[in-house]
Scaffold this motif. Structure first.
Motif, PDB file in Angstrom:
ATOM      1  N   LEU A 126      -7.086  -4.245  -9.994  1.00  0.00           N
ATOM      2  CA  LEU A 126      -6.252  -4.033  -8.807  1.00  0.00           C
ATOM      3  C   LEU A 126      -6.866  -3.050  -7.813  1.00  0.00           C
ATOM      4  N   THR A 127      -7.690  -2.111  -8.324  1.00  0.00           N
ATOM      5  CA  THR A 127      -8.268  -1.119  -7.422  1.00  0.00           C
ATOM      6  C   THR A 127      -9.190  -1.797  -6.426  1.00  0.00           C
ATOM      7  N   GLY A 128      -8.935  -1.564  -5.186  1.00  0.00           N
ATOM      8  CA  GLY A 128      -9.799  -2.106  -4.141  1.00  0.00           C
ATOM      9  C   GLY A 128      -9.461  -3.526  -3.760  1.00  0.00           C
ATOM     10  N   THR A 129      -8.511  -4.160  -4.459  1.00  0.00           N
ATOM     11  CA  THR A 129      -8.140  -5.525  -4.079  1.00  0.00           C
ATOM     12  C   THR A 129      -6.685  -5.547  -3.616  1.00  0.00           C
ATOM     13  N   SER A 130      -5.787  -5.581  -4.597  1.00  0.00           N
ATOM     14  CA  SER A 130      -4.370  -5.568  -4.223  1.00  0.00           C
ATOM     15  C   SER A 130      -3.943  -4.189  -3.759  1.00  0.00           C
TER      16      SER A 130
END
Lengths: 536, 198
Positions: free
Chosen positions: A80-84
């Motif tokens: 999830l880090t850096g995407t969502s």
């Protein structure tokens, strides 16, 4: 791969006035970002330099906020880090360099547009910083390094002293150190001479830092180029300062203007100030002594309309002045003349106040001397223009606690207000040191060319320092996040873009050596210049 | 070149987006989510197995229960060997890309597979080559299948990750790609991530 690590993210939106939003790459950790740091944005045709002014968190789907995922699961967290979930930087673009050869020679220009969508953003490299601020040379003085970098940020001092400048910050943030640095810089790199009204006796001879270390000051580092004048001989002797001149001011040198400035500090009424002018007209130069000699209302000379209460008020005020030990009924030495002699020889003058740190003494002396020196400078400058001869050395007058006499009530009356406004026409500029910039008259503030501010936390002070600066709300967040020591935000005339610096080391043996070596080079230069002039 | 032992069956029904393969042996369909290919020189079509069925070869004739007097399931087949001929196993495959002239494309080929094309299981090298880009996830996520798309995505990623030395980093990278594709639909993302976590 290394290129990818270098990359911070991409520009996703923004405007020229508000700055651009940069979406952080997953590989860049948001916790390693810092407000005040520089970034370079690679546009299609040109590069942009900007400063990080805000850092925020974002999510692609609001449901993430309502039902946060289980981040204790490392896989989930990693995905999830850096995407969502991602970080965004708010970057204020400030300068731009075009890709053409011509543009490269021209150097960085102020921004007039923003980089395109999805331009790559990377941390500014040492080289970028050097391109913008230039290296150390005959004009440029190394003042400090940008955050987390080793590059030297240099100030163009001859350019700096063309305008009045200010050093602000709440007490204990390093204003004195910064001022010492700047004074040394001026000593070494600019043609200007300094007159320092040294309220707390910190700039001429050694004093102690907050940690209790002894810190050398100007006279010890540059004995030939600095003269220490003192108002308090006893104090200077005790501190084993080698003073060059003991200042005594005769009563006859005090003019009605000097008293009217002190109206607030002496608690005088309007009428009392009015009376001073009358008394001056009547008694001439000796008015102060004569007024002190008037015993009661009955002995007021004929033709003067001074009320008894007013006289009492005035006498009480004048007695405060009269009690200042450095004032003597008659002085044989002309201080102003001596100061100007020194300044003419290119020697910087530090006037120590010793024990007389009382604001009355400070305002009185600073004004009195400055007005006369300014007057002399004006005459000489005008003569120089008329006769086409060499103008006097540019003079920088350093004043502390500036809000006391540059406040809106007094700024129009004091000579300092004048100097700040007239600026360099007469080759005299100010270096204002203050902890309450909000107390300084707006008009004066707006004329200050370069501002160097340490941490300020009062809202009004911050507003007043940043008034009239583009991107002020962004700089505001930078300013209020400065560390409480050794960090300063510099912006204005002498720097191409606002910069946060960790100020150069001052106080260690190494630092003294460095200053001295810079000084020697300068002495050499001066000698060469003098030889040249001989043959002219 | 594809080898006989890797042959999984033959295409018996084909369309642009998917093909149906009948296995040569009963119950020998490739695992769910496997990457398979059909060869129709010079094109090799890649597909992901999303469904498998075993049923009577004649739609009208349904198998009946036969094990009342047998002790084990095995015995049912032993006593009625014709069963192996009357039943068949088929699997559906979603086309996710193709390879032509040594280049891999993660979009649909120009023509559907031909009937009776052989279908092979992909080898680790091919799987690595194909999964170098995650563009195929877009086709998968966007498809409407009779089975849950999330299940298929997760199954295919799990199987692909097996050929990597570091399955974790492969899955993280895939997860990030999915997070972008499903940016506006966190629940779907969460359900897939829950099935592929390593």
């Amino acid at each position: 791969m290394s290129e990818n690590i270098e990359k911070l993210g991409i520009v996703v939106s923004g405007s020229l006035t508000r700055g651009v939003e940069v979406r952080l790459d997953a590989s860049a950790s948001i916790e390693e970002m810092a407000v005040g740091r520089y970034v370079t944005i690679e546009g299609g045709k040109r590069r942009f330099f900007g400063m990080i002014t805000d850092i925020s968190l974002g999510v692609t789907d609001q449901r993430l906020i309502q039902a946060p995922p289980d981040i204790s699961d490392p896989f989930m967290a990693e995905v999830l880090t850096g995407t969502s979930t991602y970080g965004t930087l708010h970057v204020l673009p400030m300068l731009t360099i075009g890709g053409d050869v011509g543009d490269l020679i021209e150097g960085p220009q102020p921004v007039k547009t923003v980089p395109g969508h999805f331009s790559r953003v990377r941390p500014a490299s040492q080289q970028d910083i050097e391109t913008v601020f230039g290296g150390e040379d005959a004009r440029k003085f190394y003042i400090g390094t940008p955050l987390d970098m080793e590059t030297r940020i240099c100030l163009d001092l001859p350019e700096l002293v063309k305008r009045s400048n200010g050093i602000f910050g709440k007490s204990g943030t390093g204003k004195t150190f910064l001022t010492r640095l700047l004074l040394i810089g001026m000593l070494q790199k600019s043609a200007a001479v300094n007159l320092v009204f040294d309220m707390h006796s910190e700039y001429g001879w050694e004093s102690r830092s907050e940690e209790g270390r002894k810190v050398k000051a100007l006279k010890q580092l540059f004995p030939e180029k600095v003269a220490v004048f003192t108002l308090d001989e006893e104090n200077s002797k005790r501190r084993q300062v080698s003073t060059d001149f003991v200042v005594r001011i005769g009563y006859d040198e005090i003019e009605p203007e000097d008293v009217s400035l002190l109206r607030q500090t002496l608690n005088l009424t309007e009428l009392a100030v009015e009376a001073v002018y009358q008394l001056y007209r009547r008694f001439g130069k000796n008015w102060l002594q004569s007024t002190l000699d008037i015993e009661d209302a009955e002995s007021i000379p004929e033709g003067l309309s001074i009320h008894e209460g007013t006289l009492g008020n005035l006498k009480r005020g004048l007695a405060t002045i009269g009690r200042l030990p450095f004032l003597t009924p008659s002085s044989t030495e002309n201080v102003v003349k001596r100061i100007i002699e020194y300044l003419d020889r290119g020697i910087n003058v530090v006037l120590e106040f010793g024990r007389y740190t009382d604001i009355t003494a400070y305002i009185l002396v600073a004004n009195l001397l400055t007005r006369r020196i300014h007057g002399q400078y004006r005459d000489r400058m005008e003569r120089a223009i008329a006769e086409d001869s060499a103008p006097p050395h540019p003079l920088v007058i350093t004043i502390e606690e500036a809000h006391r006499f540059l406040n809106p009530g007094l700024a129009s009356q004091t000579i300092f207000g004048n100097i700040a406004r007239e600026m360099r026409k007469y080759n005299v500029t100010l270096l204002v040191i203050d902890q309450r910039p909000s107390g300084i008259d707006e008009e004066v503030m707006s004329q200050i060319g370069t501002k160097i501010t340490c941490l300020l936390d009062n809202e009004r002070d911050i507003d007043s320092v940043l008034s009239g600066v583009s991107g002020r709300s962004e700089l505001k967040s930078v300013l209020s996040k400065l560390e409480s020591r050794q960090q300063a935000l510099i912006f204005g005339h002498a720097v191409p873009m606002p910069v946060v610096v960790r100020t150069r080391d001052y106080g260690s043996a190494d630092s003294y050596r460095e200053f001295a070596s810079g000084g020697e080079a300068d002495v050499q230069q001066q000698a060469e210049k003098d030889i040249e002039e001989l043959w002219d | 070149m594809a080898e006989l032992k890797d042959r999984a069956g033959e295409v018996i029904e084909a369309s642009t987006t998917e093909f149906l393969t009948q296995c040569y042996e009963l119950y020998q369909s490739p695992p769910l989510g496997s990457l398979v290919k059909t060869v129709d020189e010079p094109v090799e079509q890649y597909g992901i197995v999303y469904n498998a069925t075993t049923a009577s070869i004649e739609p009208g004739r349904r198998p009946i229960a036969r094990g009342r007097d047998e002790t084990s399931e095995e015995d049912i087949y032993n006593s009625s060997p014709q069963l192996l001929k009357l039943l068949r196993t088929e699997f559906n495959t979603l086309v996710v890309g193709y390879r032509e002239n040594d280049a891999t494309y993660h979009y649909l080929p120009a023509r559907p597979a031909r009937i009776h094309s052989f279908v092979y299981l992909c080898q680790p090298d091919e799987i690595k080559e194909f999964s170098r880009s995650f563009d195929f996830l877009n086709i998968l996520v966007g498809s409407s299948l009779p089975v849950s798309v999330e299940e298929i995505v997760a199954a295919s990623l799990r199987r692909m990750s097996m050929v990597y030395d570091e399955p974790h980093s492969f899955l993280v990278a895939a997860g990030k790609e999915l997070a972008l594709l499903l940016g506006g639909d966190f629940n779907r993302l969460k359900s897939i991530l829950g099935k592929i976590r390593s």
